[in-house]
Design a protein around this motif. Structure first.
Motif, PDB file in Angstrom:
ATOM      1  N   ALA A 166      55.248  45.590  49.635  1.00 58.45           N
ATOM      2  CA  ALA A 166      54.195  46.544  49.955  1.00 58.45           C
ATOM      3  C   ALA A 166      52.880  46.247  50.723  1.00 58.45           C
ATOM      4  O   ALA A 166      52.532  46.169  51.549  1.00 58.45           O
ATOM      5  N   LEU A 167      52.749  44.370  49.148  1.00 51.11           N
ATOM      6  CA  LEU A 167      51.856  43.298  49.857  1.00 51.11           C
ATOM      7  C   LEU A 167      52.331  42.679  51.353  1.00 51.11           C
ATOM      8  O   LEU A 167      51.200  42.285  51.964  1.00 51.11           O
ATOM      9  N   ARG A 168      53.487  42.324  51.507  1.00 46.61           N
ATOM     10  CA  ARG A 168      53.446  42.019  52.566  1.00 46.61           C
ATOM     11  C   ARG A 168      53.254  42.820  53.633  1.00 46.61           C
ATOM     12  O   ARG A 168      53.861  42.633  54.858  1.00 46.61           O
ATOM     13  N   ARG A 169      53.433  43.914  53.598  1.00 50.88           N
ATOM     14  CA  ARG A 169      53.126  45.290  54.725  1.00 50.88           C
ATOM     15  C   ARG A 169      54.924  44.865  55.877  1.00 50.88           C
ATOM     16  O   ARG A 169      54.392  44.914  56.764  1.00 50.88           O
ATOM     17  N   ASP A 170      55.670  44.566  54.462  1.00 49.94           N
ATOM     18  CA  ASP A 170      56.837  44.663  55.367  1.00 49.94           C
ATOM     19  C   ASP A 170      57.269  45.871  55.312  1.00 49.94           C
ATOM     20  O   ASP A 170      57.239  47.193  55.241  1.00 49.94           O
ATOM     21  N   GLU A 171      57.736  46.749  56.734  1.00 52.07           N
ATOM     22  CA  GLU A 171      58.163  47.908  57.067  1.00 52.07           C
ATOM     23  C   GLU A 171      59.112  48.255  56.270  1.00 52.07           C
ATOM     24  O   GLU A 171      59.460  49.613  56.225  1.00 52.07           O
ATOM     25  N   SER A 172      59.738  47.473  55.721  1.00 51.96           N
ATOM     26  CA  SER A 172      61.046  47.720  54.492  1.00 51.96           C
ATOM     27  C   SER A 172      60.823  48.302  53.663  1.00 51.96           C
ATOM     28  O   SER A 172      61.421  49.264  53.047  1.00 51.96           O
ATOM     29  N   GLY A 173      59.525  48.291  53.322  1.00 58.09           N
ATOM     30  CA  GLY A 173      58.598  48.544  51.192  1.00 58.09           C
ATOM     31  C   GLY A 173      58.603  49.567  51.997  1.00 58.09           C
ATOM     32  O   GLY A 173      58.682  50.848  52.912  1.00 58.09           O
ATOM     33  N   PRO A 174      58.536  50.339  50.378  1.00 57.27           N
ATOM     34  CA  PRO A 174      58.409  51.730  50.010  1.00 57.27           C
ATOM     35  C   PRO A 174      56.937  52.859  50.435  1.00 57.27           C
ATOM     36  O   PRO A 174      56.608  53.279  50.679  1.00 57.27           O
ATOM     37  N   PHE A 175      55.812  51.571  50.824  1.00 56.50           N
ATOM     38  CA  PHE A 175      54.429  52.133  51.408  1.00 56.50           C
ATOM     39  C   PHE A 175      53.733  50.790  52.153  1.00 56.50           C
ATOM     40  O   PHE A 175      53.845  50.169  51.900  1.00 56.50           O
ATOM     41  N   MET A 176      52.857  51.271  52.836  1.00 58.82           N
ATOM     42  CA  MET A 176      51.901  50.651  52.821  1.00 58.82           C
ATOM     43  C   MET A 176      50.182  50.682  52.767  1.00 58.82           C
ATOM     44  O   MET A 176      50.056  51.546  51.569  1.00 58.82           O
ATOM     45  N   PRO A 177      49.872  49.619  51.882  1.00 56.66           N
ATOM     46  CA  PRO A 177      49.330  48.622  50.907  1.00 56.66           C
ATOM     47  C   PRO A 177      47.919  49.069  51.304  1.00 56.66           C
ATOM     48  O   PRO A 177      47.062  49.485  52.226  1.00 56.66           O
ATOM     49  N   PRO A 178      47.087  49.735  50.491  1.00 59.00           N
ATOM     50  CA  PRO A 178      44.751  49.131  50.481  1.00 59.00           C
ATOM     51  C   PRO A 178      44.460  48.389  51.520  1.00 59.00           C
ATOM     52  O   PRO A 178      45.522  47.300  50.935  1.00 59.00           O
ATOM     53  N   PRO A 179      43.592  48.087  52.179  1.00 58.69           N
ATOM     54  CA  PRO A 179      43.576  46.835  52.060  1.00 58.69           C
ATOM     55  C   PRO A 179      42.794  45.902  51.257  1.00 58.69           C
ATOM     56  O   PRO A 179      42.932  46.049  50.599  1.00 58.69           O
ATOM     57  N   PRO A 180      43.109  44.522  52.025  1.00 56.12           N
ATOM     58  CA  PRO A 180      42.757  43.191  51.261  1.00 56.12           C
ATOM     59  C   PRO A 180      40.703  43.199  50.385  1.00 56.12           C
ATOM     60  O   PRO A 180      41.121  42.998  49.595  1.00 56.12           O
ATOM     61  N   PHE A 181      40.597  44.088  51.500  1.00 55.99           N
ATOM     62  CA  PHE A 181      38.868  43.485  50.974  1.00 55.99           C
ATOM     63  C   PHE A 181      38.567  44.804  49.560  1.00 55.99           C
ATOM     64  O   PHE A 181      37.697  45.384  48.972  1.00 55.99           O
ATOM     65  N   ALA A 182      39.867  46.176  49.912  1.00 60.29           N
ATOM     66  CA  ALA A 182      39.791  47.058  48.709  1.00 60.29           C
ATOM     67  C   ALA A 182      40.119  47.080  47.127  1.00 60.29           C
ATOM     68  O   ALA A 182      41.115  45.763  47.251  1.00 60.29           O
ATOM     69  N   ILE A 183      39.615  47.242  46.497  1.00 62.61           N
ATOM     70  CA  ILE A 183      39.596  46.292  45.060  1.00 62.61           C
ATOM     71  C   ILE A 183      41.674  47.016  44.553  1.00 62.61           C
ATOM     72  O   ILE A 183      42.452  46.712  43.376  1.00 62.61           O
ATOM     73  N   ALA A 184      41.926  48.696  44.881  1.00 65.17           N
ATOM     74  CA  ALA A 184      42.953  48.579  44.914  1.00 65.17           C
ATOM     75  C   ALA A 184      44.354  47.667  44.749  1.00 65.17           C
ATOM     76  O   ALA A 184      45.345  47.595  44.475  1.00 65.17           O
ATOM     77  N   ASN A 185      44.385  46.911  45.797  1.00 69.47           N
ATOM     78  CA  ASN A 185      45.175  45.527  46.810  1.00 69.47           C
ATOM     79  C   ASN A 185      44.598  44.937  45.807  1.00 69.47           C
ATOM     80  O   ASN A 185      45.808  44.214  45.470  1.00 69.47           O
ATOM     81  N   THR A 186      44.064  44.134  44.960  1.00 76.44           N
ATOM     82  CA  THR A 186      43.416  42.899  44.492  1.00 76.44           C
ATOM     83  C   THR A 186      44.297  43.958  43.123  1.00 76.44           C
ATOM     84  O   THR A 186      45.004  42.813  42.172  1.00 76.44           O
ATOM     85  N   LEU A 187      44.348  44.903  42.831  1.00 79.59           N
ATOM     86  CA  LEU A 187      44.778  45.393  41.497  1.00 79.59           C
ATOM     87  C   LEU A 187      46.657  45.497  41.749  1.00 79.59           C
ATOM     88  O   LEU A 187      47.428  45.219  40.265  1.00 79.59           O
ATOM     89  N   LEU A 188      47.160  45.750  42.832  1.00 78.03           N
ATOM     90  CA  LEU A 188      48.355  45.557  42.982  1.00 78.03           C
ATOM     91  C   LEU A 188      48.932  43.875  42.655  1.00 78.03           C
ATOM     92  O   LEU A 188      49.948  44.075  42.306  1.00 78.03           O
ATOM     93  N   ASN A 189      48.240  43.687  43.477  1.00 78.67           N
ATOM     94  CA  ASN A 189      48.331  41.923  43.494  1.00 78.67           C
ATOM     95  C   ASN A 189      48.102  41.270  41.443  1.00 78.67           C
ATOM     96  O   ASN A 189      49.527  40.525  41.261  1.00 78.67           O
ATOM     97  N   ALA A 190      47.142  42.005  41.218  1.00 79.54           N
ATOM     98  CA  ALA A 190      47.155  41.596  39.518  1.00 79.54           C
ATOM     99  C   ALA A 190      48.256  42.198  39.436  1.00 79.54           C
ATOM    100  O   ALA A 190      48.973  41.195  38.068  1.00 79.54           O
ATOM    101  N   TRP A 191      49.229  43.010  39.106  1.00 74.34           N
ATOM    102  CA  TRP A 191      50.065  43.630  38.526  1.00 74.34           C
ATOM    103  C   TRP A 191      51.223  43.031  38.894  1.00 74.34           C
ATOM    104  O   TRP A 191      52.243  42.136  37.700  1.00 74.34           O
ATOM    105  N   VAL A 192      51.869  42.417  40.071  1.00 73.11           N
ATOM    106  CA  VAL A 192      52.725  41.840  40.722  1.00 73.11           C
ATOM    107  C   VAL A 192      52.954  40.620  39.410  1.00 73.11           C
ATOM    108  O   VAL A 192      53.829  39.719  39.302  1.00 73.11           O
ATOM    109  N   ALA A 193      51.399  39.655  39.775  1.00 73.18           N
ATOM    110  CA  ALA A 193      51.019  38.432  38.530  1.00 73.18           C
ATOM    111  C   ALA A 193      51.483  38.211  37.550  1.00 73.18           C
ATOM    112  O   ALA A 193      50.896  37.721  36.449  1.00 73.18           O
ATOM    113  N   GLY A 194      51.289  39.826  36.469  1.00 71.21           N
ATOM    114  CA  GLY A 194      51.619  40.049  35.690  1.00 71.21           C
ATOM    115  C   GLY A 194      50.230  39.953  34.975  1.00 71.21           C
ATOM    116  O   GLY A 194      50.206  40.185  33.045  1.00 71.21           O
ATOM    117  N   ALA A 195      49.242  40.498  35.168  1.00 72.77           N
ATOM    118  CA  ALA A 195      48.295  40.995  34.423  1.00 72.77           C
ATOM    119  C   ALA A 195      47.995  42.162  33.808  1.00 72.77           C
ATOM    120  O   ALA A 195      48.711  42.776  33.862  1.00 72.77           O
TER     121      ALA A 195
END
Length: 297
Positions: free
Chosen positions: A268-297
């Motif tokens: 989803a974060l790669r905005r891959d069409e095969s992904g399960p959803f489209m993510p919020p834009p990079p300036f939104a903290i929801a995007n940061t939160l998704l990246n943080a979870w993937v990074a193991g935060a």
């Protein structure tokens, strides 16, 4: 903690000089400087230059009857913004505004957020909530006064920030994302809600997750925060471990919600069409939160 990119609307180079805001002589001296800058806006929308920079003009561009706020200093130069009322809903974000935000550099967007919040707050606080009399700007645009000299009550009012928790529920290697009905198809994000009076961040996270999705939080960890200038929230990003994956959605708030594993979030974060959803834009903290979870935060 794993490292991840800082949230949008953070990192402004502004030096806020709070200690000079009551000093009208200082304000006037800064405005008269040859290097004083004025933020160029159309309503609430910023001018965006090549390279993702905000458009600033000389302070001499200011209209004779305009009211200005001194945002602060950038590289030693004073930066101002007009704070006269605008006929625009500060909570709304048009497609053109979203496009502009996508172009702005992170630190530029952060400076714009300060200006936008101030303009919108002044527009919505022309009258005193205690006595109803007209208020006027004070403290170089960082407060308003219900002036006793104008038969007001003397109350001082300051720009407010409304705390909002935004969170990912986590269960057995997956996180929960949801969508609201007005959103474009396939767009999902973290769940969110306002912190209520007399409530801690952790309590707000647990309450909102249960109210919106029917999941019970067992542990809440803080990740990051972000000013959100639409119109003036402080987004408090958290991840909450929950008891089970069973959902009971409040369909007035959430149209649909899905559990997604790490591979799905990365797609989803790669905005891959095969992904399960489209993510919020990079300036939104929801995007940061998704990246943080993937990074193991």
């Amino acid at each position: 903690m794993a490292r991840f990119a800082p949230p949008g609307f953070t990192g402004s180079p502004l030096v806020r000089i709070d200690n000079e805001r009551d000093n009208q002589a200082y304000h006037d001296e800064q405005l008269a400087r040859a290097d004083a800058k004025l933020l160029r806006l159309t309503g609430l929308a910023p001018d965006v230059l090549d390279g993702g920079l905000l458009g600033w003009g000389p302070a001499s561009e200011v209209a004779p009857d305009a009211t200005l706020a001194l945002l602060g200093l950038i590289d030693g130069a004073p930066h101002f913004v007009p704070i006269d009322p605008v006929q625009e809903n500060g909570a709304q974000r048009s497609a053109a505004m979203s496009a502009a935000l996508g172009q702005l550099k992170g630190d530029e967007a952060a400076t714009y957020a300060v200006a936008r919040c101030l303009i919108d707050w002044h527009s919505r606080h022309q009258f005193c909530p205690r006595c109803g009399k007209h208020t006027r700007p004070m403290r170089s645009g960082w407060a308003r006064l219900c002036d006793k000299a104008a038969e007001g009550c003397g109350s001082e009012h300051f720009p407010r920030t409304d705390p909002v928790v935004i969170m990912l529920a986590e269960f057995e290697g997956k996180i929960l994302v949801g969508r609201q009905k007005p959103w474009p198809q396939r767009n999902y994000s973290a769940l969110a809600g306002f912190v209520e009076v007399g409530e801690s961040i952790e309590e707000a996270v647990a309450r909102e997750l249960f109210e919106e999705a029917g999941v019970k939080a067992t542990n809440v960890r803080y990740i990051a925060s972000q000013p959100w200038p639409f119109p003036s929230q402080l987004m408090i990003a958290c991840i909450a471990e929950v008891e089970s994956a069973d959902l009971n959605l409040d369909t007035r708030e959430i149209e649909a919600a899905i559990w997604v594993d790490k591979d799905g979030v990365e797609a989803a974060l790669r905005r891959d069409e095969s992904g399960p959803f489209m993510p919020p834009p990079p300036f939104a903290i929801a995007n940061t939160l998704l990246n943080a979870w993937v990074a193991g935060a």
